[in-house]
Design an enzyme around this catalytic site. Sequence first.
Site, PDB file in Angstrom:
ATOM      1  CD  GLN A   1      -2.710   1.352   2.384  1.00 42.21           C
ATOM      2  OE1 GLN A   1      -2.164   1.973   3.355  1.00 42.21           O
ATOM      3  NE2 GLN A   1      -3.905   1.156   2.460  1.00 42.21           N
TER       4      GLN A   1
ATOM      5  CE1 TYR B   1      -2.500   9.257   7.528  1.00 40.12           C
ATOM      6  CE2 TYR B   1      -3.680   7.476   6.951  1.00 40.12           C
ATOM      7  CZ  TYR B   1      -3.000   8.071   8.018  1.00 40.12           C
ATOM      8  OH  TYR B   1      -2.962   7.400   9.151  1.00 40.12           O
TER       9      TYR B   1
ATOM     10  NE  ARG C   1      -8.617   0.243   3.226  1.00 39.06           N
ATOM     11  CZ  ARG C   1      -8.739   0.201   4.459  1.00 39.06           C
ATOM     12  NH1 ARG C   1      -7.759   1.039   5.176  1.00 39.06           N
ATOM     13  NH2 ARG C   1      -9.584  -0.494   5.258  1.00 39.06           N
TER      14      ARG C   1
ATOM     15  N   GLY D   1      -8.994  -6.649   9.583  1.00 37.16           N
ATOM     16  CA  GLY D   1      -7.996  -5.853  10.254  1.00 37.16           C
ATOM     17  C   GLY D   1      -7.359  -6.559  11.431  1.00 37.16           C
TER      18      GLY D   1
END
Length: 353
Positions: free
Chosen positions: A99, A180, A227, A310
């Site tokens: 990622q 982000y 994502r 996760g």
Amino acid sequence: MLNALWTPATVGAMSLPHRLVMAPMTRDRSTPEGVPTELNAEYYAQRASHALIITEGTQPSSDGQGYLLTPGIHDDGQIAGWRKVTDAVHAADGRIVIQLMHTGRISHPDNTPHGRLPVAPSAVRPQGVMFTASGPQEMPAPRALSTPEVAATVDDFRRAAAAAVAAGADGVEIHGANGYLVHQFLSDSTNRRTDRYGGSIGNRIRFAVEVTAAVADEIGADRTGLRISPGNPYNDIAESDTAELYPALVRALGPLGLAYLHVMHLGDDALLGELRALWPTTLILNRAGADLPVRAGDIAKGTADLVSVGTLALANPDLVERLRSDAPLNTPDPATFYGGGEGGYTDYPFHTA
């Protein structure tokens, strides 16, 4: 209901044995230079029975680093470190994508190798503190990227994608979620630009589309995923036009023929349904907080093609085998999620019958 998880799937260039994906999770256990270690290789290899591993966020450039001890994929040492990880996962018959995560304004100069201010679409300071080697510090106002610097940042993602493939990864996932950098361009709370990257929805999605197109051009669309997290307020971000923004983004990305779209879903089922209908290839769904039967039900109902988990994957290296045999699950230990050594990382026990 869990039976829906265990059918094979083809995702872009990857043939997967089932549909349970390990979600990306920051663990802060690389070297200070951003190089993955033998311990990181062991951690990921332990979890290779997941259909696909999506790694922790990995900075595509030195400007992309936000946290301590996160890995990079922009120099030769980092590529060599990631090669240890991918070789270990492949030796265990797994599949792994790296990622690419540029944190943008969610950073502090003390956490970067150059000590410069964070960069972002606009000079909007995030609320909150960043943990640094000297303790928690308030995050500063970032420096707004110039228009030429935006193009250079797109090229950083392109080069990082090439480096990820050189390191043996099966592909990359672009992190466009969780507040982000890519998400900061999408949001009208953090993007106050007046050039072609700001203002209208068409302008605010431009950076995400350019990054994704550049990566797909470099390594192949069938090795590229993205994502997103519509409506996610994490990292002091807000979106006033989610219902219009994300369908526009998905429509713009659809013609690229990406391997997958990875959606972190926070509860807007109408929007999720619209994105599902619009997206032409594989959709991976992370339904935060839902139990496994609900997640498997998303596959059975066609809401998703694959699902990601996760902390269940973090605490259960053999999660797939445990679920198949209805074995009890380990309990995650939040105190060891970030930083440290093997404790809470590679020492979670495997199930023995």
